[in-house]
Design an enzyme around this catalytic site. Structure first.
Site, mmCIF file in Angstrom:
data_model
loop_
_atom_site.group_PDB
_atom_site.id
_atom_site.type_symbol
_atom_site.label_atom_id
_atom_site.label_comp_id
_atom_site.label_asym_id
_atom_site.label_seq_id
_atom_site.Cartn_x
_atom_site.Cartn_y
_atom_site.Cartn_z
ATOM 1 N N GLN A 52 41.128 36.958 23.416
ATOM 2 C CA GLN A 52 39.762 37.327 23.786
ATOM 3 C C GLN A 52 39.659 38.838 23.923
ATOM 4 O OE1 GLN A 52 37.708 37.095 27.628
ATOM 5 N NE2 GLN A 52 36.343 35.640 26.615
ATOM 6 N N CYS A 82 31.187 38.401 30.771
ATOM 7 C CA CYS A 82 31.700 38.987 32.016
ATOM 8 C C CYS A 82 30.661 39.951 32.601
ATOM 9 C CB CYS A 82 33.006 39.724 31.753
ATOM 10 S SG CYS A 82 33.659 40.491 33.248
ATOM 11 N N LYS A 121 32.140 33.886 23.490
ATOM 12 C CA LYS A 121 31.973 33.203 24.782
ATOM 13 C C LYS A 121 30.864 33.921 25.528
ATOM 14 C CE LYS A 121 34.430 31.630 28.905
ATOM 15 N NZ LYS A 121 34.502 32.544 30.036
ATOM 16 N N HIS A 153 29.299 29.324 28.953
ATOM 17 C CA HIS A 153 29.446 29.164 30.395
ATOM 18 C C HIS A 153 28.040 28.829 30.905
ATOM 19 C CE1 HIS A 153 30.837 31.083 34.471
ATOM 20 N NE2 HIS A 153 30.356 29.863 34.609
ATOM 21 N N ASN A 193 31.371 25.126 29.311
ATOM 22 C CA ASN A 193 32.287 25.651 30.335
ATOM 23 C C ASN A 193 31.538 25.839 31.648
ATOM 24 O OD1 ASN A 193 33.046 28.911 31.296
ATOM 25 N ND2 ASN A 193 34.595 27.321 31.497
ATOM 26 N N GLY A 194 32.277 25.677 32.758
ATOM 27 C CA GLY A 194 31.733 25.955 34.084
ATOM 28 C C GLY A 194 31.804 24.751 35.001
ATOM 29 N N GLY A 195 32.676 24.818 36.016
ATOM 30 C CA GLY A 195 32.718 23.799 37.063
ATOM 31 C C GLY A 195 33.227 22.435 36.622
HETATM 32 C C1 LIG Z 1 40.069 35.336 38.184
HETATM 33 C C2 LIG Z 1 39.183 35.020 37.008
HETATM 34 C C3 LIG Z 1 39.314 35.765 35.841
HETATM 35 C C4 LIG Z 1 38.512 35.487 34.724
HETATM 36 N N1 LIG Z 1 38.696 36.210 33.577
HETATM 37 C C5 LIG Z 1 37.972 35.903 32.472
HETATM 38 C C6 LIG Z 1 38.191 36.579 31.242
HETATM 39 O O1 LIG Z 1 39.037 37.476 31.135
HETATM 40 N N2 LIG Z 1 37.435 36.205 30.176
HETATM 41 C C7 LIG Z 1 36.481 35.212 30.255
HETATM 42 O O2 LIG Z 1 35.838 34.894 29.265
HETATM 43 N N3 LIG Z 1 36.264 34.564 31.404
HETATM 44 C C8 LIG Z 1 36.987 34.885 32.503
HETATM 45 N N4 LIG Z 1 36.761 34.190 33.662
HETATM 46 C C9 LIG Z 1 35.709 33.148 33.689
HETATM 47 C C10 LIG Z 1 36.268 31.807 33.241
HETATM 48 O O3 LIG Z 1 36.784 31.871 31.931
HETATM 49 C C11 LIG Z 1 35.208 30.724 33.256
HETATM 50 O O4 LIG Z 1 34.182 31.050 32.359
HETATM 51 C C12 LIG Z 1 34.587 30.534 34.645
HETATM 52 O O5 LIG Z 1 35.555 30.596 35.666
HETATM 53 C C13 LIG Z 1 33.845 29.194 34.721
HETATM 54 O O6 LIG Z 1 34.694 28.126 34.350
HETATM 55 P P1 LIG Z 1 35.510 27.267 35.444
HETATM 56 O O7 LIG Z 1 34.504 26.755 36.424
HETATM 57 O O8 LIG Z 1 36.174 26.175 34.630
HETATM 58 O O9 LIG Z 1 36.491 28.202 36.075
HETATM 59 C C14 LIG Z 1 37.550 34.453 34.787
HETATM 60 C C15 LIG Z 1 37.435 33.700 35.956
HETATM 61 C C16 LIG Z 1 38.226 33.973 37.064
HETATM 62 C C17 LIG Z 1 38.083 33.139 38.321
#
Ligand SMILES: Cc1cc2nc3c(=O)[nH]c(=O)nc-3n(C[C@H](O)[C@H](O)[C@H](O)COP(=O)(O)O)c2cc1C
Length: 318
Positions: A52, A82, A121, A153, A193-195
């Site tokens: 990424q 992000c 993404k 997301h 994606n998300g949760g």
């Molecule tokens: C500590 C941390 C670092 C993350 N770093 C990235 C990243 O580098 N690139 C990205 O696309 N998303 C990043 N995310 C977001 C996750 O990829 C994801 O989109 C988000 O946490 C929602 O999905 P989840 O609920 O399954 O965690 C990060 C999330 C966390 C908590």
């Protein structure tokens, strides 16, 4: 970022052969000018693997796409989700949702410089923009530039007023918006994606989208990957935690000889016993021992005895 790395991915791969793994976001400038071995190298076992990238400079993005392909990555993904201040200052991540033309040019230059898939993404909106029309136009513009796969997301990004952590929890999840995008664009590959954490949730989402991306719940409970292997990929033979640690210790041995610190690998295993009887022992053991600078045989044996005790405790409780 600041969470997963190649060691984590090696560890996760021991529990799932079938999931696609994504790297943390790497800024284009770091990929081009930084220590490439440190920032971009990976073990072949991590594949299939996507890099990424974060950036909005066409030339840099196309250069990184080529580097990713040459290094053997299977996919290059651009971060459009992000919301952190630092990332916005450098003009990448979620703030690029405001600039579909620029994103399309970036994607186009990446697609023209490599043969691996270029994917995106993104969030479903930003600030006070959370509309199907905006997201659909944004996605279609990027699609025309050469991307077929979108990881969405399912919450918007707040570009001001929320910390990165709050931005992962406070904006409400809107899975319907993602389903609608898939319905409207059946030819696109839409990953939600998300949760998401439970098998039933995954099954429900994949009946409406093409795939699911999971972040935090896998980091907190990495062994849940074996449930995904069993229930989603129908894999019959799955490793025990003990077998996972055994294989990881071989990796630790190899890596330590190359100068890696034990804790840089083992820190990712804190959640291995998540929800199990032995989880406290494991966490305590790691925090007491993982600063060790080497992984001599005695230490490996010691870790194995902790693991075996944990396995026994789990069996006794089940
Ligand atoms: C500590 C941390 C670092 C993350 N770093 C990235 C990243 O580098 N690139 C990205 O696309 N998303 C990043 N995310 C977001 C996750 O990829 C994801 O989109 C988000 O946490 C929602 O999905 P989840 O609920 O399954 O965690 C990060 C999330 C966390 C908590």
């Amino acid at each position: 970022m600041d969470c997963t790395d190649r060691h984590d991915r090696f560890f996760l791969r021991l529990m799932s052969k079938n999931v696609m793994l994504y790297s943390e976001m790497v800024a284009t400038k770091s990929a081009i000018h930084g220590d490439r071995k440190k920032i971009l190298s990976f073990s072949p076992e991590e594949k299939p693997l996507a890099l990424q990238v974060g950036g909005s400079n066409k030339e840099e993005l196309s250069e990184v796409a080529k580097i990713a392909e040459d290094m053997g990555y299977d996919e290059i993904n651009i971060n459009l989700g992000c919301p952190s201040k630092k990332v916005q200052k450098n003009k990448f991540g979620a703030c690029l949702m405001k600039e579909p033309e620029l994103v399309a040019e970036c994607i186009n230059s990446m697609v023209n410089s490599c043969k691996i898939p270029v994917t995106a993404k993104t969030r479903i909106g930003f600030d006070d923009v959370e509309s199907f029309e905006y997201l659909n136009n944004f996605i279609n513009k990027i699609h025309k530039a050469g991307t077929k796969t979108f990881i969405l997301h399912a919450r918007k990004a707040m570009l001001t007023g929320l910390s990165p952590k709050q931005n992962l929890n406070i904006p409400k999840l809107n899975y319907n918006m993602v389903y609608e995008i898939k319905k409207e664009n059946p030819n696109l590959e839409i990953i939600i994606n998300g949760g998401i954490s439970k098998i039933e949730e995954i099954k429900n989402h994949i009946s409406k989208c093409d795939g699911v991306m999971i972040g935090r719940s896998i980091y907190q409970n990495p062994y849940s990957l074996v449930d995904i292997e069993k229930n989603i990929f129908n894999t019959e033979i799955i490793p025990t935690r003990e077998q996972v640690v055994e294989k990881l210790l071989d990796y630790v041995d190899k890596e330590v000889k190359l100068g890696t610190k034990v804790n840089h690998i083992m820190r990712h295993t804190v959640g291995l016993y998540h929800g199990q009887a032995g989880s406290k022992n494991w966490k305590r053991y790691l925090s007491d021992n993982m600063m060790a600078r080497d992984s001599d045989f005695q230490k490996a044996k010691h870790i194995m005895s902790i693991v075996q005790n944990n396995e026994k405790a789990i069996q006794a409780n089940s």
